[in-house]
Every structure is written in C-alpha cells, then in structure tokens.
Design an enzyme around this catalytic site. Sequence first.
Site, mmCIF file in Angstrom:
data_model
loop_
_atom_site.group_PDB
_atom_site.id
_atom_site.type_symbol
_atom_site.label_atom_id
_atom_site.label_comp_id
_atom_site.label_asym_id
_atom_site.label_seq_id
_atom_site.Cartn_x
_atom_site.Cartn_y
_atom_site.Cartn_z
ATOM 1 N N GLU A 98 0.837 -1.207 0.000
ATOM 2 C CA GLU A 98 0.000 0.000 0.000
ATOM 3 C C GLU A 98 0.871 1.256 0.000
ATOM 4 O O GLU A 98 1.994 1.236 0.502
ATOM 5 C CB GLU A 98 -0.877 0.009 1.262
ATOM 6 C CG GLU A 98 -2.340 -0.296 0.991
ATOM 7 C CD GLU A 98 -3.073 0.818 0.258
ATOM 8 O OE1 GLU A 98 -2.500 1.472 -0.624
ATOM 9 O OE2 GLU A 98 -4.250 1.025 0.585
ATOM 10 N N ASP A 102 -3.974 5.085 6.421
ATOM 11 C CA ASP A 102 -4.590 6.262 7.026
ATOM 12 C C ASP A 102 -5.526 5.771 8.136
ATOM 13 O O ASP A 102 -5.065 5.469 9.231
ATOM 14 C CB ASP A 102 -5.318 7.019 5.910
ATOM 15 C CG ASP A 102 -5.830 8.380 6.328
ATOM 16 O OD1 ASP A 102 -5.107 9.094 7.012
ATOM 17 O OD2 ASP A 102 -6.964 8.733 5.951
ATOM 18 N N ARG A 164 0.557 12.238 -8.764
ATOM 19 C CA ARG A 164 1.163 10.912 -8.599
ATOM 20 C C ARG A 164 2.575 10.865 -9.166
ATOM 21 O O ARG A 164 3.403 10.073 -8.736
ATOM 22 C CB ARG A 164 0.337 9.843 -9.333
ATOM 23 C CG ARG A 164 -1.049 9.618 -8.785
ATOM 24 C CD ARG A 164 -1.622 8.337 -9.396
ATOM 25 N NE ARG A 164 -3.065 8.221 -9.267
ATOM 26 C CZ ARG A 164 -3.689 7.747 -8.192
ATOM 27 N NH1 ARG A 164 -3.002 7.376 -7.139
ATOM 28 N NH2 ARG A 164 -5.006 7.656 -8.159
HETATM 29 P P1 IMP Z 1 -7.491 4.144 4.720
HETATM 30 O O1 IMP Z 1 -8.422 3.079 4.292
HETATM 31 O O2 IMP Z 1 -8.179 5.271 5.418
HETATM 32 O O3 IMP Z 1 -6.304 3.629 5.499
HETATM 33 O O4 IMP Z 1 -6.980 4.834 3.404
HETATM 34 C C1 IMP Z 1 -6.015 4.297 2.614
HETATM 35 C C2 IMP Z 1 -6.037 4.928 1.240
HETATM 36 O O5 IMP Z 1 -6.457 6.289 1.273
HETATM 37 C C3 IMP Z 1 -4.641 4.948 0.678
HETATM 38 O O6 IMP Z 1 -4.398 3.803 -0.090
HETATM 39 C C4 IMP Z 1 -4.630 6.198 -0.153
HETATM 40 O O7 IMP Z 1 -5.026 5.890 -1.469
HETATM 41 C C5 IMP Z 1 -5.652 7.106 0.462
HETATM 42 N N1 IMP Z 1 -5.024 8.147 1.308
HETATM 43 C C6 IMP Z 1 -5.033 8.255 2.640
HETATM 44 N N2 IMP Z 1 -4.363 9.336 3.077
HETATM 45 C C7 IMP Z 1 -3.882 9.921 1.965
HETATM 46 C C8 IMP Z 1 -3.077 11.101 1.752
HETATM 47 O O8 IMP Z 1 -2.638 11.825 2.668
HETATM 48 N N3 IMP Z 1 -2.788 11.379 0.462
HETATM 49 C C9 IMP Z 1 -3.227 10.623 -0.589
HETATM 50 N N4 IMP Z 1 -3.977 9.523 -0.429
HETATM 51 C C10 IMP Z 1 -4.305 9.184 0.836
HETATM 52 MG MG MG Z 2 -5.649 6.971 -3.450
#
Ligand code: IMP
Ligand code: MG
Length: 178
Positions: A98, A102, A164
């Site tokens: 990954e 987050d 990106r």
């Molecule tokens: P989670 O499910 O909240 O852990 O989110 C994970 C996904 O959210 C990652 O694979 C990213 O694609 C996106 N994401 C979370 N935080 C960021 C950030 O600060 N910048 C860009 N993408 C993020």
């Molecule tokens: Mg993303």
Amino acid sequence: MLKDIKEILLTEEVIKEKIKELGGKISRDYKDRNLLVVGILKGSVVFTADLIKNINIPCELDFMAVSSYGNSSETSGIVRILKDLDNNIDDKDIIIVEDIVDSGVTLDYLQRYLKARNAKSIKIAALLSKPARRKTEINVEYLGFEVPDEFIVGYGLDYAEKYRNLPFIGVLKEEVYK
Ligand code: IMP
Ligand code: MG
C-alpha cells in the site's frame, strides 16, 4: 504542480534508501517461501515497482484496485473492489503493498478478504503511515515512514488523480483541497 506543494517531507534519495532496506528484509524473510506481491492500485504503483526491484528472491506480482475515497480527501469508510486478483492464492505467501495507511479501513478489509480466499499467509508493506488517523489497528510488517496528519501527495499518491508523478513525497497546500 510544484506551486501546490507546501513542503517536501521525503526526497527521492531518502525514499530510495528506505526501499532498498525493506526489499532486503523481505528477501531474507521470504527465502524458500511462495511470495506473491499484491500492489494496490493506483497509489502503490510507484512504490511496488521500486520495491520488487529490491527483492532478490523469486516472487510473483499481481494488483488489486479498490476504492474508498472517491474524489474527496476523506475516507468514506466503504471499500469496493474494482479489480480483483488474476489467480488463485491458496498456496501463496502474500505481501499487500500500500502507499499509505490512514484510517486502516482499506487494509483491514483487504486482509479479511484475502484470508477468506485462503492465502497461506498475509503481511503488509506500506510506504507511509499516518498513525494519528487510525480507526482500526493494523500491523504493518514493512513500514517506510510515519507522516504527520496532513494531506500527502507524490510518489504515487494523488489528490483527485493528480500529483502521482512527483518523484518525492510532499504535503499538499490546504487551499488546494479545502
Ligand atoms: P485508509 O483506508 O483510510 O487507510 O486509506 C487508505 C487509502 O487512502 C490509501 O491507499 C490512499 O489511497 C488514500 N489516502 C489516505 N491518506 C492519503 C493522503 O494523505 N494522500 C493521498 N492519499 C491518501
Ligand atoms: Mg488513493
């Protein structure tokens, strides 16, 4: 593009060194195993490509695409599979790759999903982690860096599909997404 960046957190050189270290660790840990690297599209593409070049044991590569964000900067909490794995994973030792952890919702879902499909083992490699935002506990075996609770772009990470292609990791200016 650069004018939207508030601060560079991690330079190309720093990232490169860290990935070399992670690849070495994976190569030692997965010697004589049946390694399948699963990159999560699209954010982890740059990291996945650099990581596998630093793995010096046999390994296979596949990708999944999931969506939990839409075009917003906050997670919706709902994960959808947009592209599934190509092959059966019964006998595979999987490392999910990954870009950033987050809330942890995406990886929690993916781990459950791959377990239900009978993967032999599942570990996680993530380039970045934002511990302050975690909603569900995730054990990241191979972690690059912890980052502060700000919106991060570059090196595969996007905001609304842009940034990106930046070769470094930076903080996006708030006025871009607020
Ligand atoms: P989670 O499910 O909240 O852990 O989110 C994970 C996904 O959210 C990652 O694979 C990213 O694609 C996106 N994401 C979370 N935080 C960021 C950030 O600060 N910048 C860009 N993408 C993020
Ligand atoms: Mg993303």
